[in-house]
Design an enzyme around this catalytic site. Structure first.
Site, mmCIF file in Angstrom:
data_model
loop_
_atom_site.group_PDB
_atom_site.id
_atom_site.type_symbol
_atom_site.label_atom_id
_atom_site.label_comp_id
_atom_site.label_asym_id
_atom_site.label_seq_id
_atom_site.Cartn_x
_atom_site.Cartn_y
_atom_site.Cartn_z
ATOM 1 N N HIS A 1 -10.839 10.781 6.427
ATOM 2 C CA HIS A 1 -10.461 9.214 6.986
ATOM 3 C C HIS A 1 -9.452 8.312 8.503
ATOM 4 O O HIS A 1 -9.956 7.327 8.703
ATOM 5 C CB HIS A 1 -9.268 8.842 5.663
ATOM 6 C CG HIS A 1 -9.142 6.922 6.161
ATOM 7 N ND1 HIS A 1 -10.351 6.562 5.721
ATOM 8 C CD2 HIS A 1 -7.925 6.128 6.549
ATOM 9 C CE1 HIS A 1 -9.410 4.680 6.295
ATOM 10 N NE2 HIS A 1 -8.644 5.025 6.041
ATOM 11 N N HIS B 1 -8.553 10.413 3.054
ATOM 12 C CA HIS B 1 -7.909 8.803 1.952
ATOM 13 C C HIS B 1 -8.032 9.228 1.236
ATOM 14 O O HIS B 1 -9.090 10.227 0.401
ATOM 15 C CB HIS B 1 -9.130 7.310 2.048
ATOM 16 C CG HIS B 1 -8.181 6.901 2.106
ATOM 17 N ND1 HIS B 1 -8.153 6.163 0.625
ATOM 18 C CD2 HIS B 1 -7.831 5.262 2.474
ATOM 19 C CE1 HIS B 1 -7.692 5.043 0.132
ATOM 20 N NE2 HIS B 1 -7.214 4.603 1.513
ATOM 21 N N ARG C 1 -0.360 9.379 8.929
ATOM 22 C CA ARG C 1 0.038 7.991 8.825
ATOM 23 C C ARG C 1 0.561 6.634 8.379
ATOM 24 O O ARG C 1 -0.763 6.667 7.039
ATOM 25 C CB ARG C 1 -1.511 7.097 9.768
ATOM 26 C CG ARG C 1 -1.856 5.244 9.660
ATOM 27 C CD ARG C 1 -2.584 5.060 11.020
ATOM 28 N NE ARG C 1 -4.229 5.714 9.767
ATOM 29 C CZ ARG C 1 -4.486 4.680 9.026
ATOM 30 N NH1 ARG C 1 -3.976 3.039 8.811
ATOM 31 N NH2 ARG C 1 -5.620 4.472 8.490
ATOM 32 N N ARG D 1 -0.484 8.630 1.687
ATOM 33 C CA ARG D 1 -1.605 9.206 1.008
ATOM 34 C C ARG D 1 -1.881 10.606 1.453
ATOM 35 O O ARG D 1 -2.488 10.634 0.939
ATOM 36 C CB ARG D 1 -2.426 8.306 2.139
ATOM 37 C CG ARG D 1 -2.646 8.310 3.089
ATOM 38 C CD ARG D 1 -3.627 7.674 4.169
ATOM 39 N NE ARG D 1 -3.785 5.909 3.254
ATOM 40 C CZ ARG D 1 -4.355 4.626 4.725
ATOM 41 N NH1 ARG D 1 -5.125 5.767 5.121
ATOM 42 N NH2 ARG D 1 -4.491 4.100 3.685
ATOM 43 N N GLU E 1 1.080 -1.488 -0.047
ATOM 44 C CA GLU E 1 0.592 -0.087 0.227
ATOM 45 C C GLU E 1 0.953 1.542 -0.172
ATOM 46 O O GLU E 1 1.879 1.044 0.020
ATOM 47 C CB GLU E 1 -0.691 -0.137 1.368
ATOM 48 C CG GLU E 1 -2.261 -1.146 1.064
ATOM 49 C CD GLU E 1 -3.141 -0.851 2.539
ATOM 50 O OE1 GLU E 1 -3.741 -0.314 2.549
ATOM 51 O OE2 GLU E 1 -3.148 -1.887 2.700
HETATM 52 C C1 SIN Z 1 -6.783 1.410 2.763
HETATM 53 O O1 SIN Z 1 -7.602 -0.020 2.774
HETATM 54 O O2 SIN Z 1 -6.462 1.608 2.119
HETATM 55 C C2 SIN Z 1 -6.971 1.664 4.128
HETATM 56 C C3 SIN Z 1 -6.375 0.678 5.063
HETATM 57 C C4 SIN Z 1 -5.724 1.726 5.865
HETATM 58 O O3 SIN Z 1 -6.562 3.148 6.198
HETATM 59 O O4 SIN Z 1 -4.398 1.494 6.740
#
Ligand code: SIN
Length: 504
Positions: free
Chosen positions: A331, A220, A366, A272, A109
């Site tokens: 988020h 997010h 985060r 992010r 991610e």
């Molecule tokens: C996601 O699945 O993109 C969110 C995961 C997160 O907030 O750490």
């Protein structure tokens, strides 16, 4: 007092349940469940270093994402204790996904340089974590009741001695643990369910505790855009997990141009905050209400991401053949109630854990999939602390405690509109000042109180760092990450802001 117990936990998400489970063998523990919070909605997974990865590499990615504002000791705790907590989750019956050759399936991610994210049910990790922890807690004798707190009980010396519920019950306790999650409902659109209103933050402020890093509200990059073009999004929005980008999807504008190409070395998998800002810039440039996530290269989409596929189906989009409309949405709160590494606030008897707490582990932004891990690691540490010592003995109360009530908001929708307009991804000094003036007209309810804490903190931090982006102070100051912005309530219930030096 209607009843007493050793520990009352407010919240039945990953952090609250981890705390309660860790206490079950040694303490009386009661969990107040206000309704499903953010945990069951978490998609991507749990970041944890094992095998070919190592905790130091996980720490490095966490610190880079945190943009120089992380507490290094808290990060070390997170990454070093994380693998053990994940192993315990599996031992409790948590069912994580495996590859065809029997290894844990791991994904990438944003902000991760290594595929260290384990997951469950494809993209339904939070639901599986919540299921496994709840079943284990109930089996261990933890009592979970469906209610929420309308106030805290306090002794004359300020010690928190229990909880007042919305049903009017007074529950005495030797420790009260806030595990109430973030503040999604303070904004008009969030990936959080509406029950996540920041109540724990307001309760902590009213009880005299300090909040820290409240300017760091994470958006997010890819919430599903469910409205008509031009419409303003409202309410809880379905998430399109970052793991979709980890599997190869790319962000594009309406003309099909890549948004992240050349913008960051990790491109679509940049941290992010960076991706959300780039999307916001493209939406502003194009006057668009959303951009697109092109996931057509992701094989077997519906099997790998069943939750996302189902949400897309609701709006008539097939990710295998069509780009997914997405836009950033609130988020996660990276700050919260200031605590030490064992969850203690500055108020005796009051503790906080998970998203509502600020250990400094997330810094200014985060890292993806560190939040379920945070709940498990710091929940277990808090349980260990409360197993060893509880602050006072309810058997001999000196005086009937007084209730510090949460109260009600005069106009919650006005608070949400102000926050969305002035304290979203992009902030600016004059607008923040206008927001504070407008919020001052809206009384002392919990949403207004929490909103003021965010806005006052954002106004105080005159730089851009992590998810706090000031268009009037675009630079990241060389020493800006060395201090925290801390908020308390003054005697008139107004936020009082100070800067403190970071401990690590
Ligand atoms: C996601 O699945 O993109 C969110 C995961 C997160 O907030 O750490």
């Amino acid at each position: 007092m209607s009843r007493t117990t050793d520990v009352v936990v407010l919240g039945a998400g990953v952090a609250g349940l981890s705390t309660a489970l860790g206490l079950a063998a040694t303490r009386g523990v009661l969990v107040l469940d206000a309704g499903a919070g953010s945990t069951p909605w978490a998609q991507g997974g749990i970041a944890t270093a094992f095998g070919a990865d190592d905790p130091q590499a996980h720490a490095a990615d966490t610190m880079i994402a945190g943009a120089g504002a992380c507490d290094a000791d808290a990060v070390r705790v997170l990454v070093e204790e994380g693998p053990q907590r994940v192993a315990e989750l599996i031992a409790l019956g948590g069912r994580l996904d495996h590859t065809a050759n029997g290894e844990f399936a791991r994904t990438l991610e944003g902000g991760h340089h290594f595929a260290r994210i384990v997951h469950a049910g494809g993209d339904a990790t939070g639901a599986e974590v919540a299921r496994a922890l709840r079943a284990a807690a109930v089996a261990a004798g933890v009592e979970i009741i469906a209610t929420s707190a309308s106030g805290l009980l306090r002794a004359s010396d300020g010690t928190v001695t229990g909880v007042l519920t919305i049903d009017g019950e007074r529950i005495g306790a030797r420790a009260v643990v806030l595990a109430t999650g973030g503040l999604g409902y303070v904004y008009r659109a969030s990936t959080n369910p509406a029950v996540v209103r920041g109540d724990g933050l307001a309760l902590a402020l009213r009880a005299g505790a300090a909040l820290m890093d409240m300017e760091f509200v994470q958006f997010h990059p890819t919430a599903l855009f469910t409205g008509a073009p031009g419409e303003i999004q409202e309410g809880q929005l379905p998430l399109v997990s970052e793991a979709v980008r980890g599997a190869g999807a790319v962000l594009v504008d309406a003309a099909g141009n890549r948004i992240m190409a050349g913008r960051h070395p990790l491109e679509d998998l940049a941290p992010r905050d960076i991706v959300a800002r780039e999307i916001d810039a493209v939406m502003t440039r194009d006057g668009a209400s959303h951009v697109f996530l092109d996931a057509r290269s992701v094989g077997d989409f519906a099997r790998r991401f069943p939750t996302v596929a189902a949400a897309c189906a609701q709006i008539g989009v097939d990710p295998a053949t069509q780009p997914i409309p997405v836009a950033p949405a609130e988020h996660f709160l990276c700050g919260g109630v200031r605590v030490d590494h064992r969850g203690a606030t500055d108020v005796p008897g009051l503790y906080a854990v998970g998203e509502v707490a600020a250990t400094g582990v997330h810094g200014a932004n985060r890292l993806a999939s560190n939040s379920l891990l945070e709940g498990m690691v710091f929940g277990r540490r808090l349980a260990a602390e409360l197993t060893l010592q509880l602050p006072f003995d309810t058997a001999s109360p000196t005086q009937e405690p007084q209730a510090v009530a949460l109260g009600e908001d005069e106009d919650p929708q006005a608070v949400r509109a102000i926050m969305t307009r002035y304290a979203g991804i992009r902030r600016e000094g004059n607008s923040l000042a206008a927001a504070l003036d407008q919020l001052d007209e809206l009384g002392e309810g919990p949403l207004a109180t929490v909103a003021r804490a965010v806005v006052a903190s954002a106004a105080e931090r005159a730089e851009s760092r992590g998810c706090h982006w000031r268009s009037d102070f675009a630079q990241t100051l060389p020493n800006g990450g060395r201090h925290h912005v801390v908020v308390r309530l003054d005697e008139n219930g107004r936020p009082e802001v100070e800067k403190t030096l970071k401990s690590a």
